[in-house]
Design an enzyme around this catalytic site. Structure first.
Site, PDB file in Angstrom:
ATOM      1  N   GLU A 111      -6.517   4.368  -1.134  1.00 50.28           N
ATOM      2  CA  GLU A 111      -6.269   5.265   0.254  1.00 50.28           C
ATOM      3  C   GLU A 111      -4.710   5.408   0.133  1.00 50.28           C
ATOM      4  OE1 GLU A 111      -4.477   6.292   3.057  1.00 50.28           O
ATOM      5  OE2 GLU A 111      -4.910   4.604   4.296  1.00 50.28           O
ATOM      6  N   CYS A 157      -0.381   6.357   8.351  1.00 49.24           N
ATOM      7  CA  CYS A 157      -1.189   7.356   7.301  1.00 49.24           C
ATOM      8  C   CYS A 157      -2.095   8.431   8.253  1.00 49.24           C
ATOM      9  CB  CYS A 157      -2.357   6.681   6.513  1.00 49.24           C
ATOM     10  SG  CYS A 157      -1.399   5.597   5.310  1.00 49.24           S
TER      11      CYS A 157
END
Length: 523
Positions: free
Chosen positions: A242, A276
Site C-alpha cells: 500500500e 494516504c
C-alpha cells in the site's frame, strides 16, 4: 579477520512531535535478532494454526474487549507519539481496530472454512472438489507512522485469525504504539512467539524483508515499495504493498456546497494531512468555485491548531521536520508557478517546531508538484473544471489510484462517474471513512500498490488457496487414460459434441457416437 560479533543496531527514539520531548529510547534490533525472531515465529506457527479458527476468534474477542476497556489510554499514547488529536486517535485508530475485530469475529469462520466447488463438466461429475484455505506461515508487517495503531492492528488481526504468526516492524517514530498493540494481544492470550515486534530504523525493515518470512505486508512510499517488490521477486516472496495516494475530490455542479466544503476541509487536514486517503486534489465545477472556496477558507480559519493532547485541538503537529519540508517545497513550487494562497501557507513556530498552518491554494494546475506528487501535509489545492468528462480526466491524470470521492445531489450520477475513476475505492458523498468499514477492502491501483487489506479480500491475502479433489469412483479407470486408438478418438469427439454442440440434433448424434466410451479398455 572474520568475527562473530555483530555491530549493534542504532538506537531509536520515540519523540512527542508537539513538544519535542523524548518519550523513550529503544535498542534497535540487529539482523541476527530479526532472523531469530522469525524462526521463533515459525516454530510457534504450527501449534497456533492447530488451535483452530474458533479458538483464535475467541482470542480476538478478548482482544476487542481489552482494547475497548483501554481505549482512552491507547488514544493518549497515539496522540503523544504521532501528534494527532485525541478525538482522531479514537475515531481513526481505536474505532477502526474495534470494527476490524468485529468483522473478523463475525465472519472469519465462514470465510476460512472449506468451500465446495461444483463441477459443471460431465467428464468430472464423479469427483467432489473444495477450496481449502491454509495460512502462509510467518507474515512480516512493515507499518508506517501516520496510523501507527490501526494499520498494523487490522493487518495483524487478519493474519492471526487465519493461522499465521506475525513479526511486526513499526516505524521507528512510533515504537510505543506498536508495543501497546503487543501488550493488548498478550493480555488477550496470544502467545509471545505468535506476535512479535522488532524495533529499529530502515535497516531493521530490510532485515525483515531478507528474513525467511512467508509473506510481507508493507505500507509506505512508492520508492520503497518498488525496492521491496524487486527484492521479493528474487525469491517469489508474495507481498501486499500500500504505497500512498494523491486522492481527488470532485465537486459536481449540483453538490451541496456547505456539506462538500466541510468534507474537503476535514478530508485535507485530518491528521495534519498525513493520511494516504487525504484529499490532495480538489476539483470543483466552475459555477461553484468561488462559493466553495470561500466556504472552505471560512471553515479553515476556525480550526484550532495545537498539541493533540489538548481536547480542544483540531489539527496537531506534523510528525517530523523532513515531512514538513516536503510540504513547504510543494507550496513554494505552486506559488512560484502562479498559485495563490487563500489562507495559511506558513509554519506556526509559536506553537512548536513541527506545526504548519492548514493551507488552501487557488489557481493550481497540473504542472505544479502540489497536484502531481504526494504532499502528505495540511494543504488543500482547489482547481476548477467545466464538465463531468473533464473532471474524470483530471482525476485520472495521476500515477496514483488509491481512492477518490464525488459530491453530488444525484447519487446515480455520482455512481456512474465513480465507475470511470481509476482508484481502488470511490466514495459518493463521503471520503476517507472507507478505511474504517470493516467489510470494505483497502488498496489501490497504479502506483498506489498491489493487493488488499481489510474485509474479505484482506483476509484472503493471509491464506494460500489449495484445491482438494476426491474421486467418487476410485476403482474405475478414467476414460481419458491410455488406451487411445480410432474408436476412442471418435467416442471422445462425440462426447464433446454431446456437451458443447450448438444444436440439440448435433448433441444427440454426439451422444450416440460417445456410447461405449465407458467400456473402452484402458491400460
Amino acid at each position: 579477520m572474520a568475527t562473530d560479533v555483530q555491530i549493534a543496531a542504532p538506537k531509536v527514539a520515540s519523540v512527542n512531535p508537539a513538544t519535542g520531548e523524548v518519550l523513550r529510547e529503544f535498542e534497535g534490533t540487529t539482523e541476527d535478532q530479526v532472523r531469530a525472531t522469525v524462526e521463533q515465529a515459525r516454530l510457534a506457527q504450527k501449534s497456533w494454526n492447530e488451535l483452530g479458527v474458533q479458538r483464535r476468534i475467541a482470542l480476538l474477542r478478548e482482544f476487542q474487549h481489552r482494547l475497548h476497556e483501554r481505549k482512552s489510554q491507547i488514544a493518549e499514547v497515539i496522540s503523544m507519539e504521532a501528534g494527532k488529536p485525541l478525538a482522531e486517535a479514537l475515531t481513526t485508530e481505536v474505532l477502526v481496530v474495534l470494527d476490524a475485530a468485529r468483522f473478523l469475529i463475525d465472519n472469519a469462520f465462514r470465510l476460512l472454512r472449506d468451500e465446495p466447488i461444483p463441477h459443471g463438466s460431465l467428464a468430472t461429475k464423479a469427483k467432489t472438489g473444495r477450496l481449502v484455505r491454509e495460512p502462509h506461515g510467518v507474515i512480516g508487517i512493515i507499518s508506517p507512522w501516520n496510523y501507527p495503531f490501526s494499520i498494523p492492528a487490522t493487518e495483524t488481526l487478519a493474519a492471526l485469525v487465519a493461522g499465521n504468526t506475525v513479526v511486526l516492524k513499526p516505524s521507528e517514530l512510533t515504537s510505543l504504539v506498536a508495543l501497546e498493540l503487543r501488550s493488548l494481544l498478550r493480555a488477550a492470550g496470544v502467545p509471545e512467539e505468535v506476535f512479535q515486534v522488532v524495533l529499529g530504523n530502515g535497516a531493521t525493515g530490510a532485515a525483515l524483508l531478507h528474513s525467511p518470512v512467508d509473506k510481507l505486508i508493507f505500507t509506505g512510499s512508492v520508492a520503497t515499495g518498488k525496492r521491496i517488490a524487486q527484492i521479493a521477486a528474487e525469491r517469489l516472496l508474495p507481498v501486499v504493498l500500500e504505497l500512498g495516494g494523491k486522492d481527488p475530490m470532485i465537486v459536481l455542479d449540483d453538490a451541496d456546497v456547505d456539506t462538500a466544503s466541510s468534507a474537503a476541509v476535514w478530508g485535507a487536514f485530518v491528521n495534519a494531512g498525513q493520511a494516504c486517503l487525504s484529499v490532495e486534489r480538489c476539483y470543483v465545477h466552475r459555477s461553484l468555485l468561488d462559493l466553495f472556496r470561500r466556504a472552505c477558507a471560512e471553515k479553515t480559519k476556525k480550526l484550532r491548531v495545537g498539541n493533540g493532547m489538548d481536547p480542544q485541538t483540531d489539527i496537531g503537529p506534523m510528525i517530523h521536520e523532513r515531512q514538513l519540508q516536503v510540504v513547504e517545497e510543494h507550496v513554494e513550487d505552486a506559488m512560484g508557478r502562479g498559485a495563490q494562497v487563500v489562507t495559511g501557507g506558513a509554519r506556526l513556530p509559536e506553537l512548536g517546531a513541527h506545526f504548519y498552518a492548514p493551507t488552501i491554494l487557488a489557481d493550481v494546475t497540473h504542472e505544479m508538484r502540489i497536484m502531481r506528487e504526494e504532499t502528505f501535509g495540511p494543504v488543500l489545492p482547489i482547481m476548477a473544471f467545466d464538465n463531468d468528462e473533464e473532471a474524470v480526466r483530471l482525476a485520472n491524470d495521476s500515477e496514483y489510484g488509491l481512492a477518490a470521492s464525488i459530491w453530488t445531489r444525484d447519487r446515480a450520477r455520482g455512481e456512474r462517474l465513480a465507475r470511470k475513476i481509476q482508484a481502488g475505492t470511490v466514495m459518493v458523498n463521503d471520503l476517507i471513512s472507507c478505511f474504517g468499514i470493516g467489510e470494505a477492502p483497502h488498496g489501490g491501483v497504479k502506483a498506489s500498490g498491489v493487493g488488499r487489506t481489510h474485509g474479505r479480500f484482506g483476509l484472503e491475502e493471509m491464506v494460500r488457496i489449495k484445491y482438494l479433489d476426491s474421486d467418487l469412483l476410485p476403482r474405475m479407470k478414467k476414460v481419458w487414460w491410455y488406451g487411445y486408438g480410432d474408436n476412442f478418438r471418435q467416442q471422445i469427439s462425440g462426447f464433446l459434441d454431446m456437451q458443447f454442440a450448438p444444436s440439440i440434433g448435433q448433441r444427440l448424434r454426439g451422444a450416440l457416437r460417445a456410447a461405449g466410451i465407458l467400456w473402452n479398455k484402458k491400460l
